[in-house]
Design a protein around this motif. Structure first.
Motif, PDB file in Angstrom:
ATOM      1  N   LYS A  28      28.553  -4.045 -10.100  1.00  0.00           N
ATOM      2  CA  LYS A  28      29.389  -2.925  -9.704  1.00  0.00           C
ATOM      3  C   LYS A  28      29.272  -2.814  -8.196  1.00  0.00           C
ATOM      4  CE  LYS A  28      30.532   1.751 -10.967  1.00  0.00           C
ATOM      5  NZ  LYS A  28      30.243   2.874 -11.840  1.00  0.00           N
ATOM      6  N   GLY A  29      30.372  -3.052  -7.480  1.00  0.00           N
ATOM      7  CA  GLY A  29      30.358  -3.006  -6.027  1.00  0.00           C
ATOM      8  C   GLY A  29      31.406  -3.925  -5.442  1.00  0.00           C
ATOM      9  N   ASP A  30      31.381  -4.055  -4.134  1.00  0.00           N
ATOM     10  CA  ASP A  30      32.374  -4.844  -3.414  1.00  0.00           C
ATOM     11  C   ASP A  30      31.745  -6.114  -2.871  1.00  0.00           C
ATOM     12  OD1 ASP A  30      33.776  -1.839  -1.966  1.00  0.00           O
ATOM     13  OD2 ASP A  30      34.156  -2.779  -3.900  1.00  0.00           O
ATOM     14  N   ILE A  31      32.525  -7.197  -2.869  1.00  0.00           N
ATOM     15  CA  ILE A  31      32.052  -8.485  -2.389  1.00  0.00           C
ATOM     16  C   ILE A  31      32.989  -8.963  -1.286  1.00  0.00           C
ATOM     17  CG2 ILE A  31      31.678 -10.906  -2.992  1.00  0.00           C
ATOM     18  CD1 ILE A  31      31.065  -9.887  -5.861  1.00  0.00           C
ATOM     19  N   VAL A  32      32.408  -9.383  -0.161  1.00  0.00           N
ATOM     20  CA  VAL A  32      33.158  -9.975   0.937  1.00  0.00           C
ATOM     21  C   VAL A  32      32.559 -11.356   1.168  1.00  0.00           C
ATOM     22  CG1 VAL A  32      33.797  -9.793   3.366  1.00  0.00           C
ATOM     23  CG2 VAL A  32      33.575  -7.716   1.978  1.00  0.00           C
ATOM     24  N   SER A  33      33.417 -12.392   1.184  1.00  0.00           N
ATOM     25  CA  SER A  33      32.933 -13.759   1.312  1.00  0.00           C
ATOM     26  C   SER A  33      33.923 -14.591   2.097  1.00  0.00           C
ATOM     27  CB  SER A  33      32.735 -14.360  -0.083  1.00  0.00           C
ATOM     28  OG  SER A  33      32.375 -15.719   0.008  1.00  0.00           O
ATOM     29  N   ASP A  44      33.041  -4.854 -11.534  1.00  0.00           N
ATOM     30  CA  ASP A  44      33.771  -3.600 -11.371  1.00  0.00           C
ATOM     31  C   ASP A  44      33.708  -3.294  -9.883  1.00  0.00           C
ATOM     32  OD1 ASP A  44      35.036  -1.201 -11.605  1.00  0.00           O
ATOM     33  OD2 ASP A  44      33.460  -0.212 -12.758  1.00  0.00           O
ATOM     34  N   GLY A  45      34.726  -3.725  -9.155  1.00  0.00           N
ATOM     35  CA  GLY A  45      34.726  -3.568  -7.709  1.00  0.00           C
ATOM     36  C   GLY A  45      35.765  -4.472  -7.082  1.00  0.00           C
ATOM     37  N   ASN A  46      35.620  -4.702  -5.796  1.00  0.00           N
ATOM     38  CA  ASN A  46      36.613  -5.445  -5.034  1.00  0.00           C
ATOM     39  C   ASN A  46      36.043  -6.755  -4.513  1.00  0.00           C
ATOM     40  OD1 ASN A  46      38.358  -3.163  -5.302  1.00  0.00           O
ATOM     41  ND2 ASN A  46      37.229  -2.191  -3.661  1.00  0.00           N
ATOM     42  N   VAL A  47      36.930  -7.757  -4.376  1.00  0.00           N
ATOM     43  CA  VAL A  47      36.560  -9.047  -3.808  1.00  0.00           C
ATOM     44  C   VAL A  47      37.528  -9.346  -2.677  1.00  0.00           C
ATOM     45  CG1 VAL A  47      36.325 -11.525  -4.202  1.00  0.00           C
ATOM     46  CG2 VAL A  47      35.736  -9.936  -6.030  1.00  0.00           C
ATOM     47  N   LYS A  48      36.981  -9.705  -1.526  1.00  0.00           N
ATOM     48  CA  LYS A  48      37.814 -10.132  -0.403  1.00  0.00           C
ATOM     49  C   LYS A  48      37.234 -11.433   0.114  1.00  0.00           C
ATOM     50  CE  LYS A  48      39.994  -8.659   3.843  1.00  0.00           C
ATOM     51  NZ  LYS A  48      40.263  -7.542   4.748  1.00  0.00           N
ATOM     52  N   LYS A  64      40.178  -4.576  -6.909  1.00  0.00           N
ATOM     53  CA  LYS A  64      41.139  -5.195  -5.998  1.00  0.00           C
ATOM     54  C   LYS A  64      40.593  -6.548  -5.552  1.00  0.00           C
ATOM     55  CE  LYS A  64      43.581  -4.311  -1.654  1.00  0.00           C
ATOM     56  NZ  LYS A  64      43.784  -3.313  -0.578  1.00  0.00           N
ATOM     57  N   VAL A  65      41.452  -7.567  -5.595  1.00  0.00           N
ATOM     58  CA  VAL A  65      41.074  -8.903  -5.135  1.00  0.00           C
ATOM     59  C   VAL A  65      42.060  -9.327  -4.055  1.00  0.00           C
ATOM     60  CG1 VAL A  65      40.895 -11.341  -5.771  1.00  0.00           C
ATOM     61  CG2 VAL A  65      40.008  -9.587  -7.310  1.00  0.00           C
ATOM     62  N   GLU A  66      41.519  -9.769  -2.910  1.00  0.00           N
ATOM     63  CA  GLU A  66      42.308 -10.324  -1.820  1.00  0.00           C
ATOM     64  C   GLU A  66      41.793 -11.724  -1.544  1.00  0.00           C
ATOM     65  OE1 GLU A  66      43.108  -7.525   1.575  1.00  0.00           O
ATOM     66  OE2 GLU A  66      41.592  -6.350   0.502  1.00  0.00           O
TER      67      GLU A  66
END
Length: 139
Positions: A28-33, A44-48, A64-66
């Motif tokens: 649960k959280g956001d991932i930036v890679s 459950d969170g966002n991927v950028k 949300k996925v970008e």
């Protein structure tokens, strides 16, 4: 890094391998890679990412996925922004909003999304529903 009570994880590519969330793992959280990312677990969170996102057959993302490209075999619910090619395998189930340049859908995929296809010139907004037999209806 913390913002608005949400955890953000910054991940970079190590040894030329894509980042992975394995089966039976829940995040649960956001991932930036900056690297490719494969999800076989639940997020459950966002991927950028400036790479490719792959959702495996057992994978699930709610958020949300970008990304630049995406291959989806599993489930996605939310907002999907793909700069280039989105490929939906036969087992894929997509719900939500999709913005993409190119879309490839295998027969059997379920695509219940408001889809905006951007391309040369102006973008055209299309609402599509793809049923289990792969037929698509635009409204």
């Amino acid at each position: 890094m913390f913002s608005d009570n949400k955890k953000t994880r910054v991940v970079t590519e190590v040894g030329g391998q894509p980042n992975r969330i394995e089966k039976n793992t829940k995040i649960k959280g956001d991932i930036v890679s900056e690297a490719d990312f494969r999800i076989d677990g639940k997020l459950d969170g966002n991927v950028k990412t400036s790479g490719k996102v792959v959702i495996g057959k057992d994978g699930y993302i709610h958020g949300k996925v970008e990304c630049v490209n995406a291959d989806i075999e599993g489930n996605f619910n939310g907002e999907l922004l793909v700069d280039d090619l989105l490929t939906l395998k036969a087992s894929a189930v997509i719900e939500g909003t999709v913005v993409v340049s190119k879309l490839a859908v295998e027969p059997g995929a379920t695509f219940n999304a408001a889809c905006t296809m951007k391309g040369k010139g102006s973008a055209a907004a299309i609402n599509k529903t793809t049923t289990a037999n792969g037929s698509a209806k635009a409204s």
